[in-house]
Design a protein around this motif. Structure first.
Motif, PDB file in Angstrom:
ATOM      1  N   UNK A  14      32.686  49.930  33.895  1.00 21.04           N
ATOM      2  CA  UNK A  14      32.907  50.621  35.162  1.00 21.04           C
ATOM      3  C   UNK A  14      32.976  52.131  34.952  1.00 21.04           C
ATOM      4  N   UNK A 108      26.225  53.439  40.977  1.00 26.82           N
ATOM      5  CA  UNK A 108      27.507  53.279  41.654  1.00 26.82           C
ATOM      6  C   UNK A 108      27.732  51.796  41.995  1.00 26.82           C
ATOM      7  N   UNK A 112      30.815  49.740  40.526  1.00 26.88           N
ATOM      8  CA  UNK A 112      31.811  49.104  41.392  1.00 26.88           C
ATOM      9  C   UNK A 112      31.874  47.595  41.119  1.00 26.88           C
ATOM     10  N   UNK A 115      33.997  46.937  38.196  1.00 23.70           N
ATOM     11  CA  UNK A 115      35.421  47.074  38.522  1.00 23.70           C
ATOM     12  C   UNK A 115      35.919  45.796  39.198  1.00 23.70           C
ATOM     13  N   UNK A 130      53.331  40.208  39.123  1.00 26.85           N
ATOM     14  CA  UNK A 130      53.159  41.620  39.427  1.00 26.85           C
ATOM     15  C   UNK A 130      51.718  42.062  39.156  1.00 26.85           C
ATOM     16  N   UNK A 133      49.254  40.621  41.587  1.00 19.08           N
ATOM     17  CA  UNK A 133      49.100  41.355  42.837  1.00 19.08           C
ATOM     18  C   UNK A 133      48.259  42.621  42.656  1.00 19.08           C
ATOM     19  N   UNK A 134      48.523  43.329  41.558  1.00 21.65           N
ATOM     20  CA  UNK A 134      47.758  44.560  41.305  1.00 21.65           C
ATOM     21  C   UNK A 134      46.262  44.258  41.220  1.00 21.65           C
ATOM     22  N   UNK A 137      44.768  43.263  44.677  1.00 20.31           N
ATOM     23  CA  UNK A 137      44.439  44.354  45.586  1.00 20.31           C
ATOM     24  C   UNK A 137      43.331  45.239  45.038  1.00 20.31           C
ATOM     25  N   UNK A 138      43.334  45.395  43.735  1.00 20.63           N
ATOM     26  CA  UNK A 138      42.311  46.231  43.114  1.00 20.63           C
ATOM     27  C   UNK A 138      40.913  45.672  43.403  1.00 20.63           C
ATOM     28  N   UNK A 141      39.026  46.888  46.674  1.00 19.69           N
ATOM     29  CA  UNK A 141      38.469  48.235  46.843  1.00 19.69           C
ATOM     30  C   UNK A 141      36.961  48.293  46.557  1.00 19.69           C
ATOM     31  N   UNK A 144      34.947  46.426  49.188  1.00 19.23           N
ATOM     32  CA  UNK A 144      34.984  47.146  50.464  1.00 19.23           C
ATOM     33  C   UNK A 144      33.980  48.296  50.443  1.00 19.23           C
ATOM     34  N   UNK A 145      33.960  49.017  49.338  1.00 19.83           N
ATOM     35  CA  UNK A 145      33.031  50.145  49.243  1.00 19.83           C
ATOM     36  C   UNK A 145      31.578  49.685  49.207  1.00 19.83           C
ATOM     37  N   UNK A 160      35.762  47.291  58.003  1.00 19.69           N
ATOM     38  CA  UNK A 160      37.144  47.645  58.308  1.00 19.69           C
ATOM     39  C   UNK A 160      37.932  46.393  58.707  1.00 19.69           C
TER      40      UNK A 160
ATOM     41  N   UNK B 603      38.793  58.407  54.848  1.00 19.72           N
ATOM     42  CA  UNK B 603      37.626  57.665  54.370  1.00 19.72           C
ATOM     43  C   UNK B 603      36.596  58.605  53.823  1.00 19.72           C
ATOM     44  N   UNK B 607      35.897  57.483  44.971  1.00 23.47           N
ATOM     45  CA  UNK B 607      36.579  56.393  44.255  1.00 23.47           C
ATOM     46  C   UNK B 607      37.911  56.877  43.699  1.00 23.47           C
ATOM     47  N   UNK B 610      40.613  56.733  46.095  1.00 21.65           N
ATOM     48  CA  UNK B 610      41.139  55.405  46.397  1.00 21.65           C
ATOM     49  C   UNK B 610      42.049  54.914  45.286  1.00 21.65           C
ATOM     50  N   UNK B 614      45.877  53.971  45.505  1.00 17.22           N
ATOM     51  CA  UNK B 614      46.334  52.671  45.004  1.00 17.22           C
ATOM     52  C   UNK B 614      47.543  52.851  44.096  1.00 17.22           C
ATOM     53  N   UNK B 618      51.413  51.642  44.499  1.00 18.14           N
ATOM     54  CA  UNK B 618      52.110  50.811  43.519  1.00 18.14           C
ATOM     55  C   UNK B 618      53.459  51.430  43.177  1.00 18.14           C
TER      56      UNK B 618
END
Lengths: 488, 626
Positions: A14, A108, A112, A115, A130, A133-134, A137-138, A141, A144-145, A160, B603, B607, B610, B614, B618
């Motif tokens: 990445x 890109x 992504x 990642x 823990x 969760x990280x 959520x990671x 991103x 989404x991009x 969105x 927005x 990167x 973001x 993030x 945290x």
């Protein structure tokens, strides 16, 4: 050890691809990274064969001392199977990308993607809430991009919606985790709290039924949105359709497995009493999704959207199986997660090939492609048969066990969910007939030979579908050990 | 033995793979040799296996190769089970299969898809062998769905024609309805009796009556109605005639459609224990036998007549199963495989001579032009009509005798269906081969007998149709009923023919007299009076129209099943998806519109930004925990 490698290879990839030195040859480097990742995943698999308790498969040390968060990975059982899936699916995704598909910003996209792979690898491997969760959520991103940068018209609104929906779901999940984390203090005398999955299993059982119910619904919401389970699905068809097809592969092949994996390992064993009391309602939701998705798939004209609904039906069945809490359904779900990952990626690969060769994926604008490319039609057919769970494909083993497990809970649920066996055949064969059979429709398209890379991509899909259908023990052996542990 | 069984099953698969992958590069004769050769070798191995089985302990050979579907108590191996029942089936499948492969070399010679055809056909034989040799219900199901797939591929073999594709799809979907019953039946069977392996279920006392027994039997039977084309799932079989004719002979007459009978016989303990299930099987079989026979009397397409005849004959076999006369039904499966395969291949030869024409109204007088086809088909027609001493007589008579003992009403259904059978078969024979040719002089000049690669299989099958009855000569005439005794160890709960000899002779007399009378009636009508089927449908009487249109069952299913389901799909798509869920989303989004405005500002697609956001989140979360 090997868990770290699996997470760091895509992370390095990445970062590397973002640097200007690698940009010009992004595709080659990207394939290099996912290729290496695949080999390492195979090594992890081989290691499991020799000794699934090997020290090489485990990592566990304190990560954030203040909250007693651990960096705890264990590459075995269902984690192993999903890590392998993650590696295979990314290999397929990057194979499917055409040379000019993402234009100048291809680097890109690849970056992504890596990642995303890294984050999901973390979700599948970690035994610590823990970091779970990280990673969870990671992973949101990059996808989404990808949707925002390369989606089709209307992408802003749709991505969105997707982001908010799943993000809000995740917040509920986080709240549930924090709640459990605080209750782990009860487990030992010095009041040391823990994010460890086994502590959660113990702490959950200490909760009163009312407390369990709260935790249950918080976690359930987080997972149900991701999977998605009816009626939390409304982000899914639009997002799957709107994403660039490789993004859809990431979502359907892998990301929804995070939800199923969460349901199976981070919810069912944690609050068993609440699971028991809400079983009827949640299975009703899951089975509704099976029927709802199948019915919606019947009338779609866009093949990609049809697959989105079909996928909803298939994961509804897996969810129903998990929620039934029976041995056979658990084993079936573990297998079906892998099988679904492979065949759904294969099917979206096929969508990509339709768009690439004909410029459309509308079922009613296509026809007679078998006349133009017999090899492609045969490969497509095998993948399709895998998706409708024909015996000797991997899909059958999982689906059959899930239905047996569901019948063990209540025969009528198995019968209703089993209607997808029939409806699945209807919408898939209808679409196949329209697109592939008959005479060539008189539009200005041709469908020449497949590019070598695409051929190999589909071969790989077919290989795994058949291999694990004929010899499912290759994975089931490990996953069933894992299942035995949570059923203890 | 493990290797012999493996060879029997895998040789056809190997043939299929070779022809599938390399077929286009091979010459037609190589393709044909590989395809027929693999089945021929498989047949030879089947004979060896059959001989070796006779000296095996309890006449059962069970081989496990590896663990296949394993989960908790469920432990299904990949393995084979050779016993009296499967040993007979593999001989029929590979034997008749071999003849049909050879015949196909001639029949399909001009077709562009020659190698694809043989690849599919070999694959079919592989799955059919899996079906009968698998040593558990799940391995049976592998074959069960596999043959359904091959049937789909072969019905739609000429894939440019959408009518054929529709027929193929219909066959697959109707079978899937049955398959769901099969899957649920297996699930309940496992839950009730703890295993799906024959080795466990065949242990003495493994199967006893419980409250679930009837449900298991009925769910499995739903599977059988799909595969073996019984009411209510029979309508795919007549449409399946879209495929090449040898396919109809192999799949839709001799082997695949008898899988339902195999499955019930395999599960005989369950059916014998449940009187309700047996009665349902008997009624469905009896009614289907009569229903299809009535429809067959007014069809004009030679293959359609044979298709309805097959449905009817299968109904007769289920009628026998309902009476728990398992070995008699298997006996009829075998004789039916001989004469019905022969009839289809003969019809193929007729169609070949007629340049593709299948309408018997355009035929007539063909006996002089294609005498071998005529003679062999005559033999098969006599055999199916139940005239002694041809094979069909013995097997049908044995079934009807058992049914008489079981239930006289069902027996009457069977007898009427049999009389109709003799009638419509001779109607077909007379209209095709007797009288004068009605297809025009152009076509008349074109008429020719098929090559010997096609006629020799016809002759072999004709011989078998004559002597097939030897397998089960009745004890009434002082013979031993070999097949009845041979299958004895498979039938866990026995039923004995308890009729007096005088009643048996009477039943036999009624059957023969009925058949002869029907044939005479057909002779009067179509030969003496020279009645010809009407050219124009409008000339049919109202009741004839109903029969000609197959009681409008297809239209009924379309109206009560297909359309409502598509309608529901539209309701989900147009109403729930587009209005309800999108409506909810839209109202949520208008609430968040103002939030969105704010989000838009951050927005910026960077990167790093973001990831930083993030990380900050945290940290915020961490501080909250503290």
């Amino acid at each position: 050890m090997i868990g770290n490698i699996l997470i760091f290879i895509p992370l390095i990839g990445f970062l590397a691809l973002l640097s200007p030195t690698f940009r010009s040859n992004a595709r080659r480097y990207a394939l290099f990274f996912v290729g290496i990742e695949f080999l390492v995943a195979l090594m992890a698999y081989a290691l499991n064969y020799s000794d699934n308790n090997s020290i090489l498969l485990k990592v566990d040390y304190t990560w954030i001392n203040a909250i007693n968060a651990h960096w705890h990975l264990h590459v075995t059982g269902v984690s192993l199977s999903l890590a392998l899936l993650n590696a295979i699916v990314f290999l397929l995704i990057y194979l499917s990308v055409d040379a000019s598909q993402y234009g100048e910003k291809a680097y890109l996209f690849y970056s992504l993607g890596l990642l995303m792979q890294m984050a999901m690898m973390g979700v599948f491997l970690t035994k610590d809430a823990f970091s779970f969760y990280i990673f969870w959520e990671l992973s949101l991103i990059p996808i989404y991009l990808i949707g925002l940068l390369w989606g089709e018209t209307g992408k802003e609104k749709i991505t969105l919606k997707f982001f908010l929906y799943t993000f809000i779901g995740s917040l509920f999940m986080l709240a549930g985790f924090i709640y459990l984390y605080h209750h782990t203090a009860l487990l030992n005398e010095n009041g040391q709290k823990s994010w460890d999955i086994l502590s959660f299993y113990q702490a959950g059982k200490l909760l009163t039924p009312a407390q369990q119910t709260v935790v249950f619904w918080f976690l359930f919401l987080g997972f149900a949105v991701k999977i998605p389970i009816f009626p939390f699905h409304s982000w899914q068809p639009d997002t799957y359709t709107n994403m660039p097809v490789q993004g859809t592969m990431m979502l359907s092949g892998l990301m929804l497995k995070m939800g199923l994996y969460g349901l199976l390992f981070w919810l069912m064993p944690v609050v068993p009493e609440a699971v028991e009391s809400w079983r009827g309602l949640t299975i009703l939701m899951a089975v509704s999704g099976v029927i709802y998705g199948s019915l919606a798939a019947l009338v779609q004209t866009d093949f990609k959207r049809l697959l989105a609904y079909a996928s909803m039906a298939h994961v509804g069945l897996i969810s129903a199986g998990i929620l039934s809490g029976t041995r056979q359904a658990y084993d079936g779900a573990a297998m079906q997660m892998f099988a679904h990952g492979i065949y759904v990626t294969g099917l979206f690969y096929v969508v990509h090939l339709f768009e690439k060769h004909t410029g459309t994926r509308n079922i009613y604008q296509l026809g007679g492609i078998r006349n133009l490319n017999g090899q492609f039609s045969n490969l497509f057919l095998i993948i399709l048969l895998g998706s409708i769970a024909l015996p000797l494909t991997h899909g059958f083993i999982g689906e059959f066990l899930i239905l047996v497990g569901l019948a063990k809970y209540q025969l009528v649920w198995a019968a209703i969910a089993g209607l997808s066996v029939i409806l699945g055949a209807v919408y898939m064969l209808r679409a196949y007939q329209k697109m592939m059979l008959g005479d060539v429709v008189k539009t200005n398209y041709s469908f020449g030979a497949l590019e070598a890379k695409d051929k190999w991509g589909l071969f790989l899909v077919v290989f795994f579908i058949l291999l694990l259908g004929i010899y499912p023990q290759a994975l089931n052996y490990f996953t069933s050990l894992n299942i035995s542990e949570i059923l203890k | 033995m493990a290797y012999i069984l493996l060879g029997i099953v895998l040789l056809p698969l190997l043939g299929s793979i070779i022809n599938g992958l390399l077929g286009k590069k091979l010459s037609k004769s190589n393709v044909a040799t590989i395809a027929s050769g693999s089945i021929g070798l498989s047949f030879v191995l089947s004979i060896i296996a059959f001989i070796q089985l006779q000296s095996a302990e309890n006449r059962v050979i069970n081989v496990d190769y590896y663990k296949w579907v394993v989960s908790g108590m469920l432990d299904v191996p990949m393995g084979f089970w050779l016993d009296s029942l499967s040993s007979l089936y593999i001989l029929v499948i590979t034997g008749v299969g071999f003849l049909i492969h050879v015949y196909s070399i001639g029949y399909m010679h001009e077709d562009d898809g020659f190698s694809r055809y043989f690849s599919y056909l070999n694959l079919f034989v592989f799955f059919m062998l899996m079906l009968v040799l698998g040593n558990s219900y799940v391995t049976m199901f592998v074959g069960w769905e596999g043959v359904g797939l091959c049937s789909y591929l072969l019905i739609g073999f000429w894939f440019k024609n959408h009518a054929y594709n529709d027929a193929a799809k219909k066959a697959f979907i109707m079978n899937r309805i049955g398959d769901l019953g099969f899957i649920l039946g297996m699930a309940l069977l496992f839950i009730t009796y703890g295993s799906l392996n024959y080795a466990d279920l065949n242990k003495p006392g493994a199967i006893t009556y419980t409250s679930a027994t009837t449900a298991i039997a009925l769910l499995l039977f739903l599977g059988a109605t799909g595969k073996s084309a019984q009411i209510p799932l029979y309508t795919w079989l007549p449409d399946a005639m879209a495929g090449p004719t040898p396919v109809s002979a192999l799949i839709h007459a001799a082997t695949m459609v008898t899988a339902g009978i195999y499955m019930v016989v395999r599960s005989n303990a369950i059916y014998s224990l449940s009187e309700t299930a047996s009665l349902v099987v008997g009624i469905v079989g009896g009614v289907t036998a009569l229903w299809a026979a009535i429809i067959a009397t007014l069809q004009f397409d030679i293959k359609k007549i044979l298709a309805y005849s097959t449905v009817s004959q299968l109904g007769l076999m289920f009628l026998g199963l309902g009476a728990n006369a398992y070995s008699s039904s298997v006996f009829h499966v075998i004789t039916h495989a001989f004469f019905k395969a022969l009839l289809f291949l003969g019809a193929g030869s007729v169609i070949h001579a007629m340049g593709g024409e299948q309408d018997i109204r355009k035929m007539g007088g063909l006996s002089k032009k294609i005498p071998t086809t005529y003679l062999t088909m005559l033999i098969a027609t006599i055999a199916i009509s139940g005239i002694p001493p041809f094979s069909g007589f013995f097997s049908k008579d044995e079934i009807l005798a058992h049914v008489y003992e079981y239930n006289k009403g069902l027996w009457a259904l069977g007898v009427i269906a049999s009389m109709l059978t003799a009638f419509y078969m001779f109607r077909m024979l007379f209209l095709t081969f007797w009288g004068y040719f009605r297809g025009g002089s152009e076509l008349y000049k074109h008429l020719h007998e098929s090559p010997s690669v096609m006629t020799i299989p016809l002759m072999i099958l004709a011989v078998l149709s004559v002597i097939g009855g030897l397998l089960g000569l009745p004890e009434l005439i002082g013979a031993k009923n070999w097949i009845g005794h041979y299958l004895d160890n498979v039938i866990l709960i026995k039923t004995y023919l308890g009729l007096s000899h005088s009643i048996e002779w009477m039943l036999m007399g009624i059957a023969v007299a009925g058949a002869v009378a029907s044939i005479y009636f057909a002779y009067q009508l179509f030969v003496i009076n020279g009645v010809l089927p009407v050219e124009d449908e409008a000339e049919l009487k109202w009741w004839q129209k109903i029969i000609y249109h197959k009681f409008y069952v297809d239209e009924l299913y379309d109206f009560i099943i297909r359309r409502p389901i598509d309608f529901l799909g539209k309701v989900v798509d147009r109403f729930f998806e587009k209005m309800v869920f999108n409506g909810i989303n839209d109202s949520i989004s208008s609430i968040t519109l103002f939030l969105g405005e704010w989000i838009r500002k951050i927005h910026i697609g960077n990167i790093a930004y973001y990831i930083m956001a993030m990380t900050i989140s945290i940290i915020v979360i961490l501080s909250m925990i503290k």
